[in-house]
Design a protein around this motif. Structure first.
Motif, short mmCIF file in Angstrom:
data_model
loop_
_atom_site.label_atom_id
_atom_site.label_comp_id
_atom_site.label_asym_id
_atom_site.label_seq_id
_atom_site.Cartn_x
_atom_site.Cartn_y
_atom_site.Cartn_z
N GLU A 164 14.43 7.82 -4.31
CA GLU A 164 13.24 6.98 -4.32
C GLU A 164 13.56 5.57 -4.79
O GLU A 164 12.99 4.59 -4.30
CB GLU A 164 12.16 7.62 -5.19
N LYS A 165 14.45 5.44 -5.78
CA LYS A 165 14.86 4.10 -6.23
C LYS A 165 15.52 3.33 -5.08
O LYS A 165 15.28 2.14 -4.90
CB LYS A 165 15.82 4.20 -7.42
N GLU A 166 16.33 4.01 -4.31
CA GLU A 166 16.98 3.35 -3.19
C GLU A 166 15.96 2.93 -2.14
O GLU A 166 16.06 1.87 -1.52
CB GLU A 166 18.02 4.29 -2.57
N ILE A 198 12.84 2.09 -2.77
CA ILE A 198 12.16 0.91 -3.31
C ILE A 198 13.02 -0.34 -3.07
O ILE A 198 12.52 -1.39 -2.65
CB ILE A 198 11.88 1.08 -4.81
N ARG A 199 14.31 -0.22 -3.36
CA ARG A 199 15.20 -1.37 -3.16
C ARG A 199 15.15 -1.83 -1.70
O ARG A 199 15.13 -3.04 -1.41
CB ARG A 199 16.63 -1.00 -3.53
N THR A 200 15.18 -0.89 -0.79
CA THR A 200 15.17 -1.23 0.63
C THR A 200 13.87 -1.93 1.02
O THR A 200 13.88 -2.95 1.74
CB THR A 200 15.34 0.04 1.47
N ILE A 201 12.76 -1.41 0.52
CA ILE A 201 11.46 -2.00 0.84
C ILE A 201 11.38 -3.43 0.31
O ILE A 201 10.97 -4.34 1.02
CB ILE A 201 10.33 -1.14 0.26
N VAL A 202 11.78 -3.61 -0.95
CA VAL A 202 11.71 -4.94 -1.55
C VAL A 202 12.62 -5.91 -0.83
O VAL A 202 12.25 -7.05 -0.53
CB VAL A 202 12.08 -4.87 -3.05
N ARG A 203 13.84 -5.45 -0.50
CA ARG A 203 14.78 -6.33 0.20
C ARG A 203 14.23 -6.74 1.55
O ARG A 203 14.29 -7.92 1.94
CB ARG A 203 16.13 -5.62 0.37
N SER A 252 0.83 -1.20 0.00
CA SER A 252 0.00 0.00 0.00
C SER A 252 0.86 1.24 0.00
O SER A 252 0.53 2.27 -0.62
CB SER A 252 -0.94 -0.01 1.22
N TYR A 253 1.98 1.18 0.71
CA TYR A 253 2.88 2.32 0.73
C TYR A 253 3.45 2.59 -0.65
O TYR A 253 3.49 3.73 -1.13
CB TYR A 253 4.01 2.05 1.73
N LEU A 254 3.90 1.52 -1.29
CA LEU A 254 4.46 1.69 -2.64
C LEU A 254 3.43 2.29 -3.59
O LEU A 254 3.73 3.18 -4.38
CB LEU A 254 4.94 0.34 -3.18
N ALA A 308 12.69 9.18 -23.22
CA ALA A 308 12.59 7.93 -22.49
C ALA A 308 13.64 7.83 -21.40
O ALA A 308 13.40 7.27 -20.33
CB ALA A 308 12.70 6.75 -23.45
N SER A 309 14.84 8.39 -21.66
CA SER A 309 15.91 8.30 -20.68
C SER A 309 15.58 9.03 -19.39
O SER A 309 16.15 8.77 -18.35
CB SER A 309 17.21 8.85 -21.27
N ALA A 310 14.58 9.98 -19.48
CA ALA A 310 14.22 10.74 -18.29
C ALA A 310 13.14 10.05 -17.47
O ALA A 310 12.77 10.53 -16.40
CB ALA A 310 13.74 12.13 -18.70
N GLN A 311 12.60 8.92 -17.96
CA GLN A 311 11.50 8.25 -17.29
C GLN A 311 12.02 7.35 -16.18
O GLN A 311 11.88 6.14 -16.21
CB GLN A 311 10.68 7.46 -18.31
N THR A 312 12.61 7.95 -15.15
CA THR A 312 13.15 7.20 -14.02
C THR A 312 12.80 7.91 -12.73
O THR A 312 12.53 9.12 -12.71
CB THR A 312 14.68 7.08 -14.12
N PHE A 313 12.82 7.13 -11.65
CA PHE A 313 12.61 7.72 -10.34
C PHE A 313 13.88 8.44 -9.90
O PHE A 313 14.98 8.04 -10.30
CB PHE A 313 12.27 6.63 -9.32
#
Length: 255
Positions: free
Chosen positions: A36-38, A40-45, A8-10, A27-32
């Protein structure tokens, strides 16, 4: 952050950005952003560390999906390659040539499991007068196997009535099968060695083996013996009863 709030947080935090992705350019600009990417990685891990069974479940699901895809591709291959599998000029036919069911075996003269399975073929042919049994040379166990296969093809071309005895002696005889052993058996059966040599070096031998390799690739065969009956592919020396059950199933499909 509690793990049970991860999804739900994500969704709450990142869904607005995901919905905007198609509107953003280039397209190259379509990134977090990196922060925020870090996150996401922490949450998934953290989630995977707390719930490692998810990885096993994902791998099981992937394996099931891959198996289904392989089975679908194999069924398509049996359908699309019907003529080459069951009625190619590059094969040996035993049993009833006009039988109502055809079983195809891909074999190698140096395959121990093929030696074991030979009795299954004989039992089926002895007890099933409606069975058409096709043998295809599939030499995958080295140069000796290729050499024996070429001689076998020549024997079937020059003296098909002697093939069954040749096949028995080369397959079940002592030692490794190769050109010398196969030629010795063939000449002992009265086949002219010069004619034999000519056919082993001919396009016929090469084309026969090449077609079988093509079929094996399409069917996903990786070893011997392998069988095709009806639209079913069987791997390994599965035994007489399973072969018989597959023949019965193929008959049922036709009726």
């Amino acid at each position: 952050m509690p793990i049970n709030l991860t999804f739900s947080y994500l969704a709450r935090k990142f869904m607005p950005a995901l919905l905007l992705v198609p509107l953003m350019a280039p397209a190259s600009a379509q990134t977090f952003p990196e922060a925020e990417k870090e996150e996401i990685r922490t949450i998934v891990r953290e989630y995977l560390m707390e719930n490692p069974e998810v990885i096993t479940e994902a791998l099981d699901a992937l394996g099931t999906r891959q198996k289904l895809a392989e089975e679908t591709a194999r069924l398509d291959a049996v359908t699309n390659l019907q003529e080459q599998i069951f009625d190619s000029p590059y094969q040996v036919v035993m049993g009833n040539p006009d039988g109502d069911v055809t079983m195809v075996e891909f074999f190698d003269y140096n395959c121990g499991f093929c030696k074991r399975a030979h009795k299954d073929m004989l039992a089926l042919l002895e007890t099933d007068p409606g069975l058409r049994f096709v043998l295809k040379e599939f030499p995958v166990l080295g140069q000796g196997s290729v050499e024996a296969a070429r001689v076998s093809i020549a024997v079937n071309e020059l003296a098909p009535e002697k093939f069954a005895e040749f096949h028995l002696q080369v397959l079940l005889g002592p030692g490794q099968a190769n050109a010398a052993k196969a030629i010795k058996v063939a000449t002992s059966l009265g086949i002219d060695p010069d004619e034999l040599e000519a056919v082993t070096k001919s396009d016929l031998a090469a084309e026969t083996i090449q077609e079988v390799y093509m079929l094996a690739d399409g069917l996903g065969l990786t070893g011997t013996p392998s069988y095709v009956v009806g639209n079913k592919v069987l791997f390994g020396a599965v035994g007489e009863q399973e072969l018989r059950d597959s023949i019965d199933a193929a008959r049922d499909e036709k009726s």
